[in-house]
Design a protein around this motif. Structure first.
Motif, short mmCIF file in Angstrom:
data_model
loop_
_atom_site.label_atom_id
_atom_site.label_comp_id
_atom_site.label_asym_id
_atom_site.label_seq_id
_atom_site.Cartn_x
_atom_site.Cartn_y
_atom_site.Cartn_z
N THR A 233 0.80 -1.22 0.00
CA THR A 233 0.00 0.00 0.00
C THR A 233 0.84 1.27 0.00
O THR A 233 0.32 2.34 -0.35
CB THR A 233 -0.92 0.02 1.24
OG1 THR A 233 -0.11 -0.08 2.41
CG2 THR A 233 -1.91 -1.13 1.18
N HIS A 277 -2.38 0.63 6.05
CA HIS A 277 -3.04 1.30 4.92
C HIS A 277 -2.18 2.41 4.35
O HIS A 277 -2.13 2.61 3.13
CB HIS A 277 -4.39 1.87 5.36
CG HIS A 277 -5.04 2.73 4.31
ND1 HIS A 277 -5.55 2.23 3.15
CD2 HIS A 277 -5.22 4.08 4.27
CE1 HIS A 277 -6.03 3.22 2.42
NE2 HIS A 277 -5.85 4.35 3.08
N ARG A 278 -1.51 3.15 5.26
CA ARG A 278 -0.65 4.25 4.81
C ARG A 278 0.46 4.45 5.81
O ARG A 278 0.25 4.39 7.03
CB ARG A 278 -1.47 5.53 4.64
CG ARG A 278 -0.64 6.76 4.25
CD ARG A 278 -1.53 7.91 3.85
NE ARG A 278 -0.77 9.15 3.69
CZ ARG A 278 0.03 9.43 2.65
NH1 ARG A 278 0.18 8.55 1.68
NH2 ARG A 278 0.66 10.58 2.57
N SER A 503 -0.72 1.25 -6.42
CA SER A 503 -1.52 1.98 -5.43
C SER A 503 -0.78 3.16 -4.80
O SER A 503 -1.39 3.97 -4.10
CB SER A 503 -1.96 1.04 -4.31
OG SER A 503 -0.84 0.44 -3.70
#
Length: 534
Positions: A233, A277-278, A503
C-alpha cells in the motif's frame, strides 16, 4: 683698320657723364640723411611713450600681469605654443605621408590584381565549350548545361578544386586573406589557452528534461530481499538517506538500502493485527507514521531510538477510525482526513487536535502548498477548497472542470501546478496561482491517458514529471512531462507486465529513482538516467 664694334662718344657726352654720377651720389646721401633723421624722431617718440607707460598706476601693471602674466612667463608661453605648433605640423605631415603610402600600396595591389601579364585576344571571344565530353560531364549541374562559356567553366572547375581541397590552398590566397586568417588563428589559440586554464565537465547534458521518451533503466525490485506477502500500500523514499520504505497489508513495515543492484534490507517491523493502509516519513526523516484500515489507533516509529509507540486515542478527535492523513511540510503535525468532510490538525508532540476545518462532501484527497501555509482539499463531489492553515479560513473554492467525482489531488514542489484526479480517469492540471485567485479556473491541460479512476498523483522533486496511476487496472501508470504536459511514450513497456496495479507512487529526493507499490507485493524500481543524483 678701325674696329666696328667700338662706339665712340662725342666730347660733350664724355664731359656730362661724371657730372651725372656726382649728382646721383649727392641724392643718395640726402636720402640717407633724411632716413636717419626720421629714425631718430621715431626713437625719441618711443622713448617718450615708454616713459609715460612707466608712470602708469601700479594697479594697471598688476592687471597686465594677471591677464598676460609676467614678461618671462609670457615669453615661455609663446615659445611653448610655437613648439606645439611645430609638433602638430610634423604629425600631420607624417599622417599624410603614411596615407599616401597606403594609397599607393593599395593602388599597386589593385594594379597587380587587375592587370594581367599578357592579353590573349582569343580569351575575349565568348567561345562555348561542349560539356558532354566525358572529361567534363561531372561538372554539369543540369541537362540545360550542354554547353558552357569558358569563363563559367573556369569558375566551375575552381569551385570543384576548392571543394576537393577543403577550401582554397594557402598558396592561392592573397596576402590580405592570409593576414586575416593568421589573426583568427591567434584568437582561437587564446580561447584554447583560456579553456585549458579551467577545470570541470565541459561535456554536460542539458538541465531540462527532454520530451518524447524518458531515459530509464529497470532495476531490481526495491523490496526484492523481502517482498510483501500481500498487497503493498505504501512506498516512500527517505527525505535525506538512500533508503526506501515499503508497507502493506501483510502487517509489516520494511526499510531497504537503495543501490539499484541488490537493495539490501535494513530492518523490518511486524505490527500485530495492523494491516498498514498508509505510512509516511516526517520531514526530518526521524519518525514514521503508520495508519490502518479500521483502527482509531495509529503507530509512531522513532527510527533514532528504534522504538514503536502505539497511539490509542487522540484528545479532541471524534472519529471512529484514523485512515487517511498528510504530514505537514513544517513538521510536528498531521492533517487527518475524517468523515463528513472534516479535516483535523493534530500535533505529534501532545497527540491532540488543535483545530478542525470542514468542506462540503467527503474528503477524497489533501495536498499542502510548498511552504505548508495553504492546503488544497478535494471532495468526492468534485469541488476543490483552498484553506489557510494559520487562520483556518477558506481562501477559495472552485469546481474541478468536468469532474463528477474527485479521487485524488497533488501539488508541485515548485508551487506552479495543481493536479486533480477524477473517477473517469481524467487528470486536470491547473496553475496554482489561478486556483488561489479565480472562482472558476481553467485547466492548463486535461490528461486523458487513464481509462479508470485516477487514484494516485505524484510530482517529482524538480516538478518536471507528474506520475499518475489507477489501481483498478494493470499497467495503468503514466509519466507526464512538464511543462509541455505531454505523456512519455516509452513507459510502461507494453510487451510484458511489470507494473501491475499500482496503489502508491514516489520519487527519490533528487529524482534519480522512481518506484511504485503494486498488488503483487513488490515495489518495482526504475533508474531515471537524466538525473545524476539519488
Amino acid at each position: 683698320m678701325e674696329d666696328l664694334s667700338v662706339i665712340k662718344l662725342t666730347e660733350t657726352e664724355e664731359e656730362e657723364e661724371p657730372v651725372k654720377k656726382k649728382k646721383k651720389q649727392q641724392e643718395q646721401i640726402q636720402t640717407l640723411t633724411y632716413d636717419s633723421e626720421d629714425e631718430e624722431q621715431k626713437r625719441q617718440k618711443h622713448v617718450k611713450t615708454l616713459a609715460v607707460l612707466g608712470e602708469k598706476d601700479s594697479s594697471v601693471k598688476l592687471l597686465e600681469e594677471l591677464v598676460f602674466g609676467a614678461e618671462d612667463e609670457l615669453l615661455e608661453r609663446l615659445v611653448e605654443e610655437d613648439e606645439e605648433q611645430k609638433e602638430t605640423l610634423l604629425v600631420e605631415i607624417r599622417d599624410e605621408e603614411s596615407d599616401q603610402s597606403e594609397a599607393e600600396d593599395d593602388a599597386h595591389l589593385q594594379t597587380r590584381k587587375t592587370a594581367p601579364a599578357w592579353v590573349d585576344e582569343d580569351d575575349e571571344l565568348e567561345e562555348e565549350v561542349d560539356m558532354k565530353h566525358r572529361f567534363r560531364k561531372h561538372l554539369i549541374r543540369g541537362e540545360a548545361e550542354s554547353t558552357m562559356s569558358k569563363q563559367k567553366l573556369q569558375q566551375r572547375m575552381r569551385e570543384q578544386f576548392q571543394k576537393s581541397m577543403g577550401g582554397a590552398p594557402s598558396w592561392a590566397e592573397s596576402k590580405e586573406k592570409k593576414k586575416k586568417k593568421d589573426e583568427e588563428d591567434e584568437d582561437e589559440d587564446e580561447e584554447d589557452d583560456e579553456l585549458l586554464r579551467r577545470t570541470g565537465n565541459f561535456v554536460a547534458s542539458s538541465d531540462s528534461l527532454p520530451t518524447g521518451n524518458i531515459r530509464m533503466k529497470k532495476c531490481l525490485h526495491a523490496n526484492s530481499t523481502r517482498p510483501s506477502e500481500d498487497r503493498l500500500t505504501t512506498v516512500q523514499f527517505h527525505p535525506s538517506a538512500q533508503v526506501v520504505m515499503t508497507a502493506g497489508l501483510d502487517q509489516s513495515l520494511s526499510l531497504f538500502q537503495v543501490d539499484g543492484k541488490t537493495n539490501p534490507k535494513i530492518q523490518s517491523i511486524h505490527l500485530e493485527r495492523f494491516p498498514v493502509h498508509r505510512a509516511a516519513f516526517t520531514p526530518d526523516g526521524e519518525t514514521v507514521i503508520a495508519t490502518s484500515l479500521k483502527n482509531k489507533m495509529f503507530y509512531v516509529y522513532d527510527m533514532m531510538e528504534g522504538k514503536v509507540t502505539p497511539v490509542h486515542a487522540v484528545r479532541g478527535l471524534n472519529e471512529s477510525r484514523v485512515k487517511e492523513f498528510s504530514v505537514c511540510p513544517e513538521g510536528g503535525a498531521l492533517l487527518l482526513s475524517g468523515t463528513r468532510g472534516y479535516l483535523h490538525l493534530l500535533t505529534l508532540k501532545t497527540k491532540e487536535v488543535v483545530r478542525s476545518m470542514k468542506i462540503n462532501g467527503n474528503v477524497s484527497g489533501v495536498a499542502f502548498s510548498r511552504d505548508g501555509s495553504k492546503v488544497f482539499a478535494n471532495s468526492e463531489e468534485g469541488e476543490v477548497f483552498v484553506w489557510d492553515m494559520r487562520s483556518s479560513r477558506c481562501l477559495n473554492r472552485f469546481m474541478d472542470d468536468g469532474c463528477v467525482r474527485g479521487t485524488s489531488i497533488a501539488t508541485s514542489p515548485n508551487g506552479r501546478y495543481l493536479a486533480c484526479g477524477s473517477q473517469s480517469g481524467v487528470v486536470n492540471v491547473y496553475s496554482q496561482e489561478a486556483c488561489l485567485n479565480s472562482p472558476n479556473p481553467k485547466p492548463l491541460k486535461a490528461i486523458m491517458n487513464l481509462l479508470t479512476s485516477a487514484t494516485s498523483l505524484t510530482f517529482n522533486p524538480t516538478s518536471e514529471i507528474l506520475a499518475i496511476a489507477s489501481q483498478a487496472e494493470d499497467e495503468a501508470v503514466r509519466l507526464v512531462h512538464l511543462p509541455s504536459l505531454t505523456v512519455f511514450s516509452n513507459f510502461p513497456v507494453q510487451k510484458k507486465k511489470t507494473v501491475y496495479r499500482a496503489s502508491c507512487l514516489d520519487f527519490s529526493p533528487h529524482s534519480g529513482f522512481f518506484s511504485l507499490a503494486n498488488n503483487k507485493g513488490f515495489a518495482p524500481l526504475y533508474r531515471l538516467l537524466h538525473y545524476k543524483d539519488f
